[in-house]
Scaffold this active site. Structure first.
Site, PDB file in Angstrom:
ATOM      1  N   GLY A  73     -54.305 -94.422 -17.046  1.00 55.99           N
ATOM      2  CA  GLY A  73     -53.694 -95.694 -16.703  1.00 55.99           C
ATOM      3  C   GLY A  73     -54.697 -96.831 -16.728  1.00 55.99           C
ATOM      4  O   GLY A  73     -54.368 -97.973 -16.426  1.00 55.99           O
ATOM      5  N   THR A  74     -55.930 -96.517 -17.078  1.00 53.44           N
ATOM      6  CA  THR A  74     -56.987 -97.522 -17.203  1.00 53.44           C
ATOM      7  C   THR A  74     -56.713 -98.402 -18.420  1.00 53.44           C
ATOM      8  O   THR A  74     -56.177 -97.932 -19.431  1.00 53.44           O
ATOM      9  CB  THR A  74     -58.350 -96.813 -17.367  1.00 53.44           C
ATOM     10  OG1 THR A  74     -58.529 -95.915 -16.279  1.00 53.44           O
ATOM     11  CG2 THR A  74     -59.487 -97.811 -17.398  1.00 53.44           C
ATOM     12  N   THR A  75     -57.071 -99.682 -18.346  1.00 52.92           N
ATOM     13  CA  THR A  75     -56.883-100.588 -19.473  1.00 52.92           C
ATOM     14  C   THR A  75     -58.239-101.035 -20.021  1.00 52.92           C
ATOM     15  O   THR A  75     -59.274-100.826 -19.399  1.00 52.92           O
ATOM     16  CB  THR A  75     -56.064-101.824 -19.058  1.00 52.92           C
ATOM     17  OG1 THR A  75     -56.754-102.514 -17.994  1.00 52.92           O
ATOM     18  CG2 THR A  75     -54.685-101.422 -18.571  1.00 52.92           C
ATOM     19  N   ASN A 100     -49.299 -99.553 -18.176  1.00 49.92           N
ATOM     20  CA  ASN A 100     -48.452 -99.737 -16.999  1.00 49.92           C
ATOM     21  C   ASN A 100     -47.526 -98.527 -16.859  1.00 49.92           C
ATOM     22  O   ASN A 100     -46.774 -98.222 -17.786  1.00 49.92           O
ATOM     23  CB  ASN A 100     -47.629-101.019 -17.143  1.00 49.92           C
ATOM     24  CG  ASN A 100     -46.988-101.466 -15.850  1.00 49.92           C
ATOM     25  OD1 ASN A 100     -46.344-100.678 -15.166  1.00 49.92           O
ATOM     26  ND2 ASN A 100     -47.159-102.733 -15.513  1.00 49.92           N
ATOM     27  N   HIS A 133     -51.724-111.852 -11.745  1.00 43.02           N
ATOM     28  CA  HIS A 133     -52.213-110.688 -11.020  1.00 43.02           C
ATOM     29  C   HIS A 133     -53.207-111.124  -9.945  1.00 43.02           C
ATOM     30  O   HIS A 133     -53.625-112.281  -9.902  1.00 43.02           O
ATOM     31  CB  HIS A 133     -52.893-109.691 -11.962  1.00 43.02           C
ATOM     32  CG  HIS A 133     -51.939-108.892 -12.786  1.00 43.02           C
ATOM     33  ND1 HIS A 133     -51.379-109.378 -13.950  1.00 43.02           N
ATOM     34  CD2 HIS A 133     -51.439-107.637 -12.620  1.00 43.02           C
ATOM     35  CE1 HIS A 133     -50.581-108.458 -14.461  1.00 43.02           C
ATOM     36  NE2 HIS A 133     -50.599-107.394 -13.685  1.00 43.02           N
ATOM     37  N   LYS A 137     -58.480-108.347 -10.543  1.00 46.58           N
ATOM     38  CA  LYS A 137     -58.154-107.652 -11.795  1.00 46.58           C
ATOM     39  C   LYS A 137     -59.229-107.961 -12.840  1.00 46.58           C
ATOM     40  O   LYS A 137     -59.652-109.111 -12.998  1.00 46.58           O
ATOM     41  CB  LYS A 137     -56.771-108.081 -12.304  1.00 46.58           C
ATOM     42  CG  LYS A 137     -56.327-107.297 -13.537  1.00 46.58           C
ATOM     43  CD  LYS A 137     -54.865-107.516 -13.843  1.00 46.58           C
ATOM     44  CE  LYS A 137     -54.426-106.799 -15.109  1.00 46.58           C
ATOM     45  NZ  LYS A 137     -54.626-105.335 -15.016  1.00 46.58           N
TER      46      LYS A 137
END
Length: 245
Positions: A73-75, A100, A133, A137
């Site tokens: 789930g890391t971007t 996401n 956000h 972030k």
């Protein structure tokens, strides 16, 4: 089911809370500086990676060497996607990745694509994306916003290029702007707007907390166990959640 949490920030804590409620066994919380413990990894079914982009490649190598499944789930690691995909496929394990893991966001993608398809034949409508956000972030625009933009451009044909941030002058007609805001503790809001001289159509998804993301990540972990190949969370949603037509 035995899982390891790679990265233990706010998301990791929420994933652990829900995992315990679902009867899962959390074997370890991995410190991103030390990496994975071989003994814990040997007992795990799936490793959930919600850490930094810089740790993805090392983690994938360690996890696949142990022949374990992965949820990422890391971007911010997409530049290494081809390498990661090759490693996973050669190891014969399974991986689910997404910017996401919210089921609501996955369904929101479908709504946005449908709207883009309907408005594609009406040239009076322009489109743009706005996301906000929390102040901590790391990336901007968000991975979710970029994915939304790419998905929208597939059906809203007059947009060919993503424009990130605020333009210094007039933008090109074929540019799809993504504007970002970072402040406070906002979990995440994504808005897609279609605008004409006559009216505006606004589609918005607002996350109230991290529970939806954590639930989706655990759903993906349960789904990928025992599978081989590289999948997106949309594949999970299409099979388990999305209504069949």
């Amino acid at each position: 089911m035995n899982i390891i949490l790679y990265g233990y920030g706010n998301m990791g804590k929420e994933i652990e809370r829900l995992a315990l409620e679902r009867g899962m066994n959390v074997l370890a919380h991995v410190n991103t500086k030390t990496g994975l413990d071989k003994d814990s990894l040997a007992k795990a079914d799936v490793v959930l990676h919600f850490a930094t982009a810089a740790t993805v490649l090392r983690a994938v190598n360690q996890i696949t060497d142990a022949r374990k499944s992965i949820v990422i789930g890391t971007t911010g690691w997409q530049s290494e996607f081809a390498t990661v995909k090759s490693i996973v496929q050669k190891a014969g394990v399974g991986m689910v990745y997404s910017a996401n893991f919210s089921i609501g966001v996955a369904l929101f993608h479908e709504v946005v694509r449908r709207a883009g398809h309907l408005l594609n034949s009406h040239p009076q409508y322009d489109a743009a994306i706005f996301e906000s956000h929390h102040k901590d972030k790391l990336d901007a625009p968000s991975g979710t916003a970029v994915t939304l933009a790419k998905s929208l451009m597939e059906v809203f044909k007059r947009k060919k290029e993503i424009l990130e941030g605020n333009p210094k002058g007039k933008i090109k007609p074929d540019q799809l702007q993504i504007a970002s805001l970072r402040m406070g503790t906002t979990v995440g809001t994504h808005t897609v707007r279609f605008d004409s001289s006559a009216d505006t159509i606004t589609l918005m998804h607002e996350a109230k907390n991290r529970t939806g993301f954590a639930y989706g990540a655990l759903l993906a972990a349960e789904w990928i166990k025992g599978k081989q190949g590289v999948f997106t969370f949309q594949d999970v949603v299409d099979e388990l959640i999305k209504p069949k037509e």
